[in-house]
Design a protein around this motif. Structure first.
Motif, PDB file in Angstrom:
ATOM      1  N   VAL A   1      15.539   0.428  -0.517  1.00 52.06           N
ATOM      2  CA  VAL A   1      14.452   1.335  -0.158  1.00 52.06           C
ATOM      3  C   VAL A   1      14.302   1.470   1.356  1.00 52.06           C
ATOM      4  N   VAL A   2      14.733   0.459   2.091  1.00 48.69           N
ATOM      5  CA  VAL A   2      14.798   0.499   3.553  1.00 48.69           C
ATOM      6  C   VAL A   2      16.201   0.060   3.925  1.00 48.69           C
TER       7      VAL A   2
ATOM      8  N   THR B   1      17.135  -4.283   5.926  1.00 52.62           N
ATOM      9  CA  THR B   1      17.609  -3.792   4.638  1.00 52.62           C
ATOM     10  C   THR B   1      16.718  -4.449   3.585  1.00 52.62           C
ATOM     11  N   LEU B   2      16.053  -3.605   2.766  1.00 59.59           N
ATOM     12  CA  LEU B   2      15.109  -4.092   1.757  1.00 59.59           C
ATOM     13  C   LEU B   2      15.480  -3.528   0.389  1.00 59.59           C
ATOM     14  N   PRO B   3      16.153  -4.330  -0.440  1.00 61.37           N
ATOM     15  CA  PRO B   3      16.526  -3.879  -1.776  1.00 61.37           C
ATOM     16  C   PRO B   3      15.439  -4.196  -2.808  1.00 61.37           C
ATOM     17  N   VAL B   4      15.359  -3.346  -3.847  1.00 59.66           N
ATOM     18  CA  VAL B   4      14.453  -3.561  -4.971  1.00 59.66           C
ATOM     19  C   VAL B   4      15.260  -3.373  -6.243  1.00 59.66           C
TER      20      VAL B   4
ATOM     21  N   ASP C   1      23.551   4.003   8.334  1.00 55.79           N
ATOM     22  CA  ASP C   1      24.885   3.859   7.752  1.00 55.79           C
ATOM     23  C   ASP C   1      24.948   2.802   6.646  1.00 55.79           C
ATOM     24  N   GLY C   2      23.793   2.323   6.188  1.00 58.09           N
ATOM     25  CA  GLY C   2      23.747   1.311   5.132  1.00 58.09           C
ATOM     26  C   GLY C   2      23.936   1.911   3.755  1.00 58.09           C
ATOM     27  N   ALA C   3      24.313   1.080   2.807  1.00 62.44           N
ATOM     28  CA  ALA C   3      24.533   1.511   1.428  1.00 62.44           C
ATOM     29  C   ALA C   3      23.217   1.858   0.749  1.00 62.44           C
TER      30      ALA C   3
END
Length: 137
Positions: free
Chosen positions: A116-117, A88-91, A121-123
């Motif tokens: 972005v990644v 999981t890669l948030p920006v 089933d992720g938010a």
């Protein structure tokens, strides 16, 4: 174990290293660094699955006059046990302010991050609202 729902946790204990690196220069408005950790399950013999989870949190703050700051501190996670969709890669980023409630300093911040990644089933988004009471010596 009380009223804990089994869907919300895992009864396997975990252990792992954590490290943080921080750069703070007197007189500079910039603060930056990174927190890294990984947790492994200690017992794989019971009904709960084994886990091996990592976390990387780079952070960058720019301090404005008067206690306000602009920051980014995405929480990047990885599930090493997952097949395929591990990351999981948030920006994104946010805004914060340090203020006082009486004599007690308080750090409050609000941020938004787009993943972005992510696993299927992720938010899509993360919203972080944080308030910290600070107890200086």
């Amino acid at each position: 174990m009380g009223n804990t729902r089994s869907e919300l946790g895992n009864e396997n204990w975990g252990l792992g290293p954590t490290a943080v690196v921080l750069h703070l220069e007197h007189g500079s408005p910039w603060v930056y660094g990174m927190l890294v950790n990984n947790i492994w399950s200690l017992d794989n013999s019971n009904a709960d699955p084994a886990y091996n989870n990592g976390l990387i949190q780079p952070f960058l703050n720019y301090n404005l006059p008067g206690g306000t700051y602009i920051n980014t501190a995405p929480i990047i996670t990885v599930n090493w046990e997952a097949e395929g969709e591990q990351w999981t890669l948030p920006v994104g980023g946010g805004l914060g302010r340090i203020f006082r409630l009486g004599k007690l300093p308080v750090n409050a911040q609000l941020g938004g991050y787009y993943n972005v990644v992510k696993p299927i089933d992720g938010a899509e988004w993360q919203i972080r609202l944080q308030m910290q009471l600070m107890f200086p010596k």
